[in-house]
Design an enzyme around this catalytic site. Structure first.
Site, PDB file in Angstrom:
ATOM      1  N   CYS A 142       0.763  -1.110  -0.082  1.00  0.00           N
ATOM      2  CA  CYS A 142      -0.084   0.090  -0.006  1.00  0.00           C
ATOM      3  C   CYS A 142       0.928   1.082  -0.162  1.00  0.00           C
ATOM      4  O   CYS A 142       2.069   1.247  -0.359  1.00  0.00           O
ATOM      5  CB  CYS A 142      -0.980  -0.094   1.401  1.00  0.00           C
ATOM      6  N   ARG A 150      -4.877   1.437  -0.113  1.00  0.00           N
ATOM      7  CA  ARG A 150      -4.739   0.320  -0.114  1.00  0.00           C
ATOM      8  C   ARG A 150      -4.765  -0.667  -1.228  1.00  0.00           C
ATOM      9  O   ARG A 150      -5.412  -0.325  -2.515  1.00  0.00           O
ATOM     10  CB  ARG A 150      -6.077  -0.252   0.599  1.00  0.00           C
ATOM     11  N   LEU A 151      -3.624  -1.677  -1.419  1.00  0.00           N
ATOM     12  CA  LEU A 151      -3.409  -2.538  -2.484  1.00  0.00           C
ATOM     13  C   LEU A 151      -4.015  -3.945  -2.088  1.00  0.00           C
ATOM     14  O   LEU A 151      -3.325  -4.396  -1.346  1.00  0.00           O
ATOM     15  CB  LEU A 151      -2.318  -2.359  -3.028  1.00  0.00           C
ATOM     16  N   GLY A 173       3.341  -3.235   2.938  1.00  0.00           N
ATOM     17  CA  GLY A 173       4.174  -4.520   3.036  1.00  0.00           C
ATOM     18  C   GLY A 173       3.618  -6.094   3.164  1.00  0.00           C
ATOM     19  O   GLY A 173       2.097  -5.865   3.109  1.00  0.00           O
ATOM     20  N   GLU A 174       4.126  -6.800   3.387  1.00  0.00           N
ATOM     21  CA  GLU A 174       3.702  -8.227   3.649  1.00  0.00           C
ATOM     22  C   GLU A 174       4.519  -9.156   4.629  1.00  0.00           C
ATOM     23  O   GLU A 174       5.863  -8.821   4.660  1.00  0.00           O
ATOM     24  CB  GLU A 174       3.787  -9.055   2.262  1.00  0.00           C
ATOM     25  N   ASP A 213      -2.638  -9.922   7.288  1.00  0.00           N
ATOM     26  CA  ASP A 213      -1.411  -9.632   8.190  1.00  0.00           C
ATOM     27  C   ASP A 213      -1.242  -8.588   8.860  1.00  0.00           C
ATOM     28  O   ASP A 213      -0.607  -8.538   9.932  1.00  0.00           O
ATOM     29  CB  ASP A 213      -0.174 -10.052   7.347  1.00  0.00           C
TER      30      ASP A 213
END
Length: 605
Positions: free
Chosen positions: A2, A49-50, A75-76, A99
């Protein structure tokens, strides 16, 4: 994945809602799937947001936790499923499959120590309303960006520099950064950016902004270093361990609720990533795994044959883009704005068009081989450093073999070693080649070159320096900006921190052997990839057709250099213009880039 933003008003006044919306929307391309804001007292958080994990509205940000914490996150965390189960066993409950919620629960439970448990890439800010504190953190290697401006009336942060410029309202050059880059082509190794007043939050650090005292403190939480338990491994054990770790790194990075593909240059790193990922993807879904290749229009830099060979061997659905000079010129302004800071090669345009095609294909997540050269000694200059620690007999054998397996001759190996370990010689050569005016040229202290020379004398130190400071940071900036401009998330299995630690720890002679760089990786992938790829002796990697592009665009480039107020001020401008057409392509590009960046952002000196 994002775009994030935040503002703290130092005078205690409320942040105007339109202000946080404005700087958040500058990064709309990073998150076209949604937006959100949080405002309380003198704090404001923004989010674009993505959607990648849990596509529902439960993933909306800024996200609250226990009426105390609010997070905006980019991030992830790839091991979020395992962490969620660990936290559930400790009594935590979860309302979403994200997450993001795991980060919040982990922070509430473990504080800053939660960062040690995360395997992934991240930049986030958590507002703690109870303790009146803003907690910021960035991942170990700086895969995801975070910038801030700390001024007398404000503290502002964002995913991109453009967001801060929108707040500050002016773009002024950081003179020291510009001079150092023009002399040495080194950048991204400090918190300083090319813009005065805008700083990069350091990777592997967290920060606390105390809302009562208005003080920012920054602390390191991770230091890359070799692990002794891997130092004595045999080649066989090193190979097996590397393959196992790499497979697990890829497995974690395939976790997604959207389509995943891969960037496939045809080189070893992207092919290894594609080979492991395509097999796992095929087992989990009926869809073919997608690979995207950027083909050069110049035969000497065209790797498409290797990409087709790998795709055919692995059953990958290959898509190819072939940007010509028209595409290069048409993309130029947008790419300069996207990258935000000058970049050192036109090869950036190849990645741009790969991600543009990924978006058209609906591949929202793309795996890439970035980092493989740094962690496994893929660059030829590493070979020169390696030879300094071996016996004379080994030196002769390896040097002769290297001459067969790369473009380096024995004389060049020796030259590399001498040049990169002698900072004074390197500085004199760099200063002799520049067109900077003496007062700017002589103002440079050369510290980055000195640090590099010291690191070059020891291979392990060199690897750590390149990963943490000198080489990888600007490459990650290129990757992030190109992908996120097209709303694409890239994932980099070579930068799984477990894999990085392992690779810098195993014996150097397993990474460089018989004249081969990255030998242990070649060995590990020998049964998976075509041998013509595994044991390639040339190295390109989405190389742009620089000679064609820059020749055809030469007039436009020189005109920008001629009209640049900044170059008129800091260079011996007439001499630069008189010699411009005979400069090496890289030199021409360097001066053009400064002019294009200056024009693109309206930068003042």
């Amino acid at each position: 994945m994002c775009g994030i933003s935040g503002i703290v008003s130092r005078n205690g006044s409320a942040v105007p809602p339109e202000l946080i919306r404005r700087i958040t929307d500058v990064a709309a391309h990073r998150g076209p799937d949604g937006h959100g804001y949080f405002l309380e007292s003198n704090v404001a958080l923004g989010h674009r947001r993505l959607s990648i994990i849990d596509l529902s509205e439960q993933g909306h940000q800024p996200m609250p936790h226990n009426d105390q914490y609010w997070i905006t996150y980019n991030g992830e965390i790839y091991n979020y499923l395992e962490l969620r189960e660990e936290l559930r066993a400790l009594g935590c409950t979860f309302a979403s499959g994200t997450d993001t919620e795991v980060i919040l629960a982990a922070y509430a439970r473990w504080g800053s120590a939660c960062l040690q448990r995360f395997n992934g890439m991240w930049a986030f800010a958590i507002y703690d309303s109870l303790n009146q504190e803003l907690f910021l953190a960035r991942d170990r290697f700086g895969v995801k960006p975070l910038y801030y401006a700390d001024g007398p009336g404000h503290f502002v942060f964002g995913s991109e520099i453009k967001q801060l410029l929108a707040y500050l309202g002016t773009a002024k050059a950081n003179r020291a950064t510009v001079i150092e880059s023009m002399l040495t082509s080194i950048d991204g190794h400090t918190q300083d950016t090319y813009f005065d007043g805008v700083r990069s939050f350091p990777q592997a650090h967290f920060g606390r902004f105390d809302l009562k005292t208005h003080r920012l403190t920054i602390e390191r939480y991770y230091q890359l270093g070799a692990r002794k338990e891997f130092a004595g491994l045999s080649l066989e054990d090193s190979t097996r361990g590397l393959r196992d770790l790499f497979e697990d790194a890829v497995r974690l990075r395939l976790r997604s609720d959207v389509r995943v593909g891969t960037c496939l240059s045809g080189g070893l790193d992207s092919s290894a990533t594609s080979g492991i990922a395509s097999g796992m993807y095929h087992q989990a879904t009926a869809d073919r795994f997608v690979g995207i290749h950027a083909q050069s229009i110049d035969a000497e830099t065209d790797e498409s044959g290797y990409a087709r060979l790998v795709a055919g061997h692995l059953g990958i659905e290959l898509h190819t883009v072939t940007p010509g000079t028209e595409a290069f010129l048409g993309t130029l302004h947008d790419l300069v704005r996207t990258q935000e800071e000058p970049f050192h090669s036109p090869s950036m345009f190849m990645g741009w068009h790969v991600f543009e095609r990924a978006k058209a294909l609906g591949c929202k997540v793309m795996l890439n081989g970035q980092g493989g050269d740094e962690v496994l000694l893929g660059y030829e200059r590493y070979f020169a450093s390696f030879l300094s620690a071996v016996s004379l007999v080994r030196f002769a054998r390896e040097a002769l073999a290297q001459a067969r397996h790369s473009k380096l001759s024995l004389r060049e190996v020796l030259s590399y070693r001498y040049y990169f370990t002698h900072a004074g010689l390197r500085l004199r050569r760099l200063k002799a080649r520049t067109f900077l005016r003496p007062r700017y040229r002589d103002s440079y202290d050369g510290q980055a070159v000195i640090d590099s020379a010291h690191a070059f004398r020891d291979l392990e130190s060199l690897q750590i320096h390149e990963i943490a400071t000198l080489q990888l940071p600007h490459l990650l900036r290129y990757e992030d900006r190109n992908s996120m401009r097209h709303s694409i998330e890239t994932r980099l299995p070579f930068l799984d921190y477990r894999f990085v630690e392992y690779c810098i720890s195993i014996p150097a002679e397993h990474k460089i052997r018989d004249g081969w760089t990255k030998f242990v990786l070649r060995n590990a992938m020998d049964d998976l990839l075509p041998r013509r790829v595994t044991w390639r002796t040339d190295k390109l990697g989405f190389q742009a057709p620089e000679r064609t592009w820059l020749s055809e665009a030469g007039g436009m480039m020189k005109d920008k250099v001629a009209r640049s107020p900044m170059l008129q001020e800091i260079t011996e401008h007439r001499r630069l213009l008189d010699g411009y057409d005979t400069l090496p392509l890289g030199q021409r590009w360097k001066y053009f880039m400064i002019a294009a960046w200056e024009e693109g952002f309206g930068v003042s000196w």
